[in-house]
Scaffold this active site. Structure first.
Site, PDB file in Angstrom:
ATOM      1  N   HIS A   1     118.068  21.008 -61.305  1.00 54.54           N
ATOM      2  CA  HIS A   1     118.446  22.368 -61.696  1.00 54.54           C
ATOM      3  C   HIS A   1     118.781  23.195 -60.460  1.00 54.54           C
ATOM      4  O   HIS A   1     119.800  23.907 -60.427  1.00 54.54           O
ATOM      5  CB  HIS A   1     117.285  22.999 -62.479  1.00 54.54           C
ATOM      6  CG  HIS A   1     117.474  24.446 -62.790  1.00 54.54           C
ATOM      7  ND1 HIS A   1     117.928  24.902 -64.017  1.00 54.54           N
ATOM      8  CD2 HIS A   1     117.237  25.559 -62.050  1.00 54.54           C
ATOM      9  CE1 HIS A   1     117.973  26.218 -64.013  1.00 54.54           C
ATOM     10  NE2 HIS A   1     117.563  26.650 -62.822  1.00 54.54           N
ATOM     11  N   GLU A   2     117.947  23.120 -59.430  1.00 57.44           N
ATOM     12  CA  GLU A   2     118.173  23.912 -58.218  1.00 57.44           C
ATOM     13  C   GLU A   2     119.385  23.408 -57.449  1.00 57.44           C
ATOM     14  O   GLU A   2     120.172  24.204 -56.916  1.00 57.44           O
ATOM     15  CB  GLU A   2     116.925  23.887 -57.331  1.00 57.44           C
ATOM     16  CG  GLU A   2     115.675  24.469 -57.970  1.00 57.44           C
ATOM     17  CD  GLU A   2     115.868  25.887 -58.485  1.00 57.44           C
ATOM     18  OE1 GLU A   2     116.721  26.622 -57.929  1.00 57.44           O
ATOM     19  OE2 GLU A   2     115.178  26.265 -59.452  1.00 57.44           O
TER      20      GLU A   2
ATOM     21  N   HIS B   1     122.392  24.842 -59.017  1.00 58.00           N
ATOM     22  CA  HIS B   1     122.651  26.221 -58.585  1.00 58.00           C
ATOM     23  C   HIS B   1     123.477  26.220 -57.303  1.00 58.00           C
ATOM     24  O   HIS B   1     124.437  26.996 -57.166  1.00 58.00           O
ATOM     25  CB  HIS B   1     121.336  26.954 -58.329  1.00 58.00           C
ATOM     26  CG  HIS B   1     120.756  27.623 -59.535  1.00 58.00           C
ATOM     27  ND1 HIS B   1     121.488  28.466 -60.346  1.00 58.00           N
ATOM     28  CD2 HIS B   1     119.488  27.610 -60.050  1.00 58.00           C
ATOM     29  CE1 HIS B   1     120.700  28.930 -61.321  1.00 58.00           C
ATOM     30  NE2 HIS B   1     119.500  28.413 -61.159  1.00 58.00           N
TER      31      HIS B   1
ATOM     32  N   GLU C   1     121.842  30.441 -65.434  1.00 58.53           N
ATOM     33  CA  GLU C   1     120.689  29.584 -65.714  1.00 58.53           C
ATOM     34  C   GLU C   1     121.036  28.513 -66.735  1.00 58.53           C
ATOM     35  O   GLU C   1     120.629  27.348 -66.598  1.00 58.53           O
ATOM     36  CB  GLU C   1     119.509  30.421 -66.204  1.00 58.53           C
ATOM     37  CG  GLU C   1     118.842  31.264 -65.135  1.00 58.53           C
ATOM     38  CD  GLU C   1     118.328  30.427 -63.978  1.00 58.53           C
ATOM     39  OE1 GLU C   1     117.761  29.332 -64.211  1.00 58.53           O
ATOM     40  OE2 GLU C   1     118.502  30.859 -62.825  1.00 58.53           O
TER      41      GLU C   1
END
Length: 293
Positions: free
Chosen positions: A140-141, A144, A219
Site C-alpha cells: 500500500h505504501e 502511494h 487511499e
C-alpha cells in the site's frame, strides 16, 4: 504521471476561470490582479513545496524513525527484501525503509521524489501483524510512492492556497468598499485586513475539504495498488486487522495523512478526514478487481 499533471492543470484552470468571472462581475482590471496572483502563487506554492522537499527529514525527526542501514535481525531483513521486491515491481527506486516506535498498527510513506522516498512502519505493526498482512501494508505504501501521491498533494495544496489568498483579498476588497461606501480613496483600512483574515479561514475550510476529498480517493488507489503488488486477499486481511485493532494514531500531524490508518469520524467531520472508513475500503476491494482505480 498523466493523472497528476491533469489534476494540476485542471485545478489551475478552474482557479483562473473563477478569478476571471469574479473580475468581470465586479469590474476589476486584470492588470491590477497580476501582482496579487504572483504574490499568492509564491506564498501558496512556497510553503507546500518546501514542506514536500523537507518531508523525509521532518518525518524522521517527528516520529524518531530509524532507517535500516544494515538489518539487525530477521524482521528487518524481511522488511528490506519485501520493499525492494515491491519497488522493482512498481517501477520505482528503492525507498529508505525505517521503523519507528509506536504502539498502534500504522505505516507511512513520504518524499519529494518517487525514486528517493521513505517507507516507515511502526513497531506495533511488526508485533501485531503477520507477514502476509504486513506485506500488504508495505505494498500500500509503495503504491502511494509509485502513484506520486505526495507530489500531487503538494501541488494541489499549493493551488488551493493560491486560490484562498486571491479570493479572500478580492472578496475582502469588495466587502470593504461596500461598507465604506467607496469613499476611502487612500486604500484599504484596518477593517479590510480583518475581513481578509476571516475570509481566509472560511475559504481555507472549503479548501481543506477539497484536499481531504482527494486524499480519500488516493487511499482507494493505494489499496488497489497494494492488492496488485501483494494480492487482494492479503490487502483485505490487512485492512480487517487494522479495523479490528484500530486505535488513535500517534503520528504527528505533518505525516498523519500519509499513514495507512484513519477514517474515523461522524457528521461534518467526515468531510475533513484524510482516509475513508476502513469498512468502506474493505468493501471496495471486495467488490472490485485489483486494477488501480
Amino acid at each position: 504521471m498523466f493523472n497528476r499533471v491533469f489534476l494540476f492543470l485542471a485545478t489551475n484552470l478552474a482557479v483562473l476561470v473563477l478569478a476571471g468571472i469574479v473580475m468581470r462581475l465586479f469590474g476589476i482590471n486584470p492588470q491590477q490582479m497580476s501582482g496579487l496572483l504572483v504574490m499568492a502563487a509564491l506564498f501558496g506554492f512556497g510553503g507546500s513545496l518546501i514542506s514536500l522537499m523537507l518531508s523525509k527529514t521532518m518525518a524522521k525527526r517527528a516520529t524518531g524513525a530509524v532507517v535500516i542501514e544494515q538489518p539487525r535481525n530477521e524482521a528487518e531483513q524481511w522488511l528490506l527484501a519485501t520493499v525492494q521486491r515491491q519497488a522493482q515491481a512498481a517501477g520505482i527506486g528503492m525507498p529508505e525503509v525505517a521503523v519507528y516506535d509506536a504502539p498502534e498498527i500504522n505505516a507511512f510513506a513520504t518524499g519529494a521524489n518517487r525514486n528517493k522516498s521513505l517507507v516507515a512502519v511502526s513497531t506495533g505493526l511488526l508485533r501485531q501483524m503477520n507477514r502476509d498482512e504486513a506485506e500488504a501494508v508495505l505494498a500500500h505504501e509503495v503504491s502511494h510512492v509509485a502513484n506520486g501521491d505526495m507530489i500531487t498533494m503538494a501541488l494541489l495544496q499549493g493551488v488551493l492556497n493560491t486560490f484562498v489568498i486571491v479570493l479572500a483579498r478580492v472578496v475582502g476588497g469588495i466587502i470593504d468598499n461596500y461598507l465604506s461606501g467607496n469613499r476611502d480613496s487612500r486604500g484599504p483600512g484596518f477593517a479590510y485586513f480583518i475581513i481578509v483574515m476571516v475570509l481566509e479561514v472560511v475559504f481555507g475550510l472549503f479548501a481543506t475539504m477539497i484536499a481531504m476529498w482527494f486524499s480519500r480517493r488516493r487511499e482507494f488507489r493505494a489499496d488497489a495498488g497494494g492488492a496488485q503488488l501483494a494480492g487482494r486477499n492479503k490487502m483485505i486481511a490487512a485492512l480487517e486487522r487494522l479495523s479490528a485493532n484500530h486505535s488513535a494514531s500517534t503520528l504527528p500531524s505533518q505525516v498523519e495523512a500519509f499513514g495507512i490508518a484513519g477514517g474515523v469520524g461522524h457528521g461534518l467531520k467526515k468531510l475533513f478526514l484524510s482516509h475513508p472508513p476502513l469498512e468502506q475500503r474493505i468493501a471496495t476491494l471486495r467488490n472490485s478487481q485489483t486494477s488501480v482505480m
